[in-house]
Design a protein around this motif. Structure first.
Motif, short mmCIF file in Angstrom:
data_model
loop_
_atom_site.label_atom_id
_atom_site.label_comp_id
_atom_site.label_asym_id
_atom_site.label_seq_id
_atom_site.Cartn_x
_atom_site.Cartn_y
_atom_site.Cartn_z
N PRO A 14 0.81 -1.35 0.06
CA PRO A 14 0.08 0.01 -0.09
C PRO A 14 0.90 1.32 -0.05
CG PRO A 14 -0.75 -1.44 1.68
CD PRO A 14 0.59 -2.13 1.20
N LEU A 15 2.12 1.18 0.71
CA LEU A 15 2.80 2.46 0.81
C LEU A 15 3.56 2.68 -0.87
CD1 LEU A 15 4.66 1.92 4.00
CD2 LEU A 15 3.05 3.49 3.56
N LEU A 16 3.90 1.72 -1.31
CA LEU A 16 4.34 1.84 -2.72
C LEU A 16 3.15 2.33 -3.66
CD1 LEU A 16 6.74 1.13 -4.78
CD2 LEU A 16 5.60 -1.25 -5.15
N LEU A 17 1.94 1.89 -3.74
CA LEU A 17 0.98 2.25 -4.48
C LEU A 17 0.68 3.71 -4.11
CD1 LEU A 17 -1.20 -0.83 -4.44
CD2 LEU A 17 0.21 -0.12 -6.23
N ALA A 18 0.78 3.96 -2.86
CA ALA A 18 0.37 5.56 -2.53
C ALA A 18 1.47 6.38 -3.14
CB ALA A 18 0.25 5.71 -1.10
N VAL A 19 2.53 6.07 -3.10
CA VAL A 19 3.75 7.02 -3.52
C VAL A 19 3.72 7.07 -5.09
CG1 VAL A 19 6.41 7.02 -3.85
CG2 VAL A 19 5.38 6.69 -1.50
N ILE A 20 3.57 5.96 -5.58
CA ILE A 20 3.40 5.77 -7.26
C ILE A 20 2.08 6.69 -7.74
CG2 ILE A 20 2.97 4.21 -9.08
CD1 ILE A 20 4.62 2.28 -7.75
N PHE A 21 0.88 6.53 -7.03
CA PHE A 21 -0.26 7.21 -7.68
C PHE A 21 -0.62 8.66 -7.20
CE2 PHE A 21 -1.03 2.82 -8.88
CZ PHE A 21 -1.46 3.01 -10.10
N TRP A 22 0.05 8.90 -5.98
CA TRP A 22 -0.31 10.10 -5.47
C TRP A 22 0.70 11.15 -5.00
CZ3 TRP A 22 -3.30 6.47 -1.77
CH2 TRP A 22 -4.63 6.24 -2.65
N ALA A 23 2.14 10.62 -5.08
CA ALA A 23 2.95 11.61 -4.97
C ALA A 23 3.54 12.25 -6.18
CB ALA A 23 4.37 10.95 -4.33
N PRO A 24 4.05 13.68 -6.12
CA PRO A 24 4.36 14.22 -7.24
C PRO A 24 5.86 13.45 -7.61
CG PRO A 24 3.68 15.92 -5.56
CD PRO A 24 3.87 14.50 -4.98
N SER A 25 6.35 13.66 -8.84
CA SER A 25 7.50 12.88 -9.39
C SER A 25 8.57 13.15 -8.38
CB SER A 25 7.72 13.17 -10.74
OG SER A 25 6.75 12.86 -11.64
N LEU A 26 8.79 14.58 -8.05
CA LEU A 26 9.98 14.74 -7.26
C LEU A 26 10.00 14.13 -5.68
CD1 LEU A 26 12.43 16.22 -6.77
CD2 LEU A 26 11.30 18.36 -5.92
N TRP A 27 8.76 14.26 -5.33
CA TRP A 27 8.54 13.70 -3.92
C TRP A 27 8.74 11.89 -4.09
CZ3 TRP A 27 9.04 15.95 0.47
CH2 TRP A 27 9.06 17.25 0.36
N PRO A 137 2.19 10.75 -19.09
CA PRO A 137 0.67 10.44 -19.02
C PRO A 137 0.44 8.79 -18.69
CG PRO A 137 1.31 11.80 -21.13
CD PRO A 137 2.64 11.42 -20.38
N ASP A 138 -0.47 8.86 -17.99
CA ASP A 138 -0.60 7.54 -17.32
C ASP A 138 0.51 6.93 -17.01
OD1 ASP A 138 -3.47 7.52 -17.86
OD2 ASP A 138 -3.10 6.80 -20.12
N GLY A 139 1.38 7.58 -16.24
CA GLY A 139 2.83 6.96 -15.99
C GLY A 139 2.79 6.29 -14.58
N ALA A 140 1.90 6.31 -13.71
CA ALA A 140 1.73 5.70 -12.64
C ALA A 140 1.46 4.17 -12.91
CB ALA A 140 0.74 6.21 -11.61
N TRP A 141 0.41 3.99 -14.12
CA TRP A 141 0.27 2.95 -14.37
C TRP A 141 1.19 2.06 -15.29
CZ3 TRP A 141 -4.06 0.55 -12.31
CH2 TRP A 141 -4.85 1.42 -12.10
N TRP A 142 1.98 2.62 -16.09
CA TRP A 142 3.24 2.35 -16.47
C TRP A 142 4.08 1.77 -15.65
CZ3 TRP A 142 3.88 0.87 -21.63
CH2 TRP A 142 3.23 1.35 -22.63
#
Length: 274
Positions: A14-27, A137-142
């Motif tokens: 869940p932590l990995l998914l949260a970072v991938i989908f909700w964190a800005p790229s820099l964070w 675009p759609d980068g979190a899914w990639w």
């Protein structure tokens, strides 16, 4: 042990998914850089040049800083990322050659100062590649697809090896791995690639190239796993660390990712998909 592994995965996923989908790229890059710093400290601990705890901490901090610098450089110079990922490709081709001559060709990785630069090549291109992919675009899914591609190689190899394994893949390095397991991992990667073709709406040359790319990444995922196993054997340790209950060290968890991710993103760039 199995319960520990399951509980650790249940917390980390869940932590990995949260970072991938909700964190800005820099964070996200900063969080991954911290993980990379932990892996770098473990890499230093495997090596004679990193026997001192102070050296390990300095090296971890250097790795963290270089990831952030490399990320900023990639934002301002279009040539920087392909060059960095190209260096990673050359490194992993060299690793394949080194594994064929184990242990003599691998020994300098953990017993000479070459290992200092090599540890950075393991971590820095991987995290910058992750950041670049997530920013698309759609980068979190990639990015999630890429992580599961590595997972498919591992799972396919495990179950195919248990059911059909007869011939050892690299007996001196990892006695439990078999050629049949490796084939199973590559088949599951190919199946996952076909799912990716449908999910991302690929067609024609891009679809064919994407399937081939995913199969190649499956090969490099195995190479990454074998490389860390070879280095641990030379260092005479079972795990790279003990930070993750039931899983060993951070480097133990990302050994395939550091081989796969830079080359996956480089391949996507070549196909015009990233």
């Amino acid at each position: 042990m199995l319960l520990q592994r399951v509980l650790t995965a249940a917390v980390l996923l869940p932590l990995l998914l949260a970072v991938i989908f909700w964190a800005p790229s820099l964070w996200m890059v900063a969080v991954f850089a911290a993980v990379g710093g932990l892996a770098a400290r473990e890499w230093a601990a495997l090596s004679r040049w990193g026997a001192s705890r102070a050296v390990q901490l300095i090296y971890a901090g250097l790795c963290f800083a270089l990831v952030l610098l490399a990320w900023q450089a990639h934002l301002f110079a279009a040539w920087w990322l392909p060059t960095l990922l190209g260096l990673a490709l050359l490194h992993w081709l060299w690793v394949g050659w080194a594994l064929a001559g184990y242990p003599q060709r691998v020994r300098p990785c953990v017993q000479s100062r070459w290992g200092m630069a090599q540890g950075l090549l393991l971590v820095v291109p991987t995290i910058v590649a992750c950041g670049h992919l997530q920013a698309q675009p759609d980068g979190a899914w990639w990015l999630l697809f890429a992580f599961f591609l590595v997972f498919a190689a591992d799972v396919g190899a495990y179950f195919a090896g248990r059911r059909f394994g007869r011939h050892k893949l690299a007996l001196q390095i990892s006695p439990g791995k078999t050629r049949e397991g490796a084939v199973g991992g590559l088949l599951l990667c190919t199946f996952w690639a076909l799912i990716g073709v449908a999910l991302f709406g690929l067609a024609g040359f891009q679809a064919l190239g994407f399937v081939v790319l995913c199969a190649v990444i499956g090969v490099f995922s195995i190479v990454g796993d074998l490389f860390e196993s070879a280095c641990k054997r030379i260092a005479n340790v079972k795990d790279s660390g003990n930070i993750l209950p039931g899983h060993g060290g951070m480097l133990d968890r990302i050994d395939s990712v550091v081989a796969a991710m830079p080359l996956f993103v480089l391949g996507l760039m070549a196909l015009g998909l990233a």
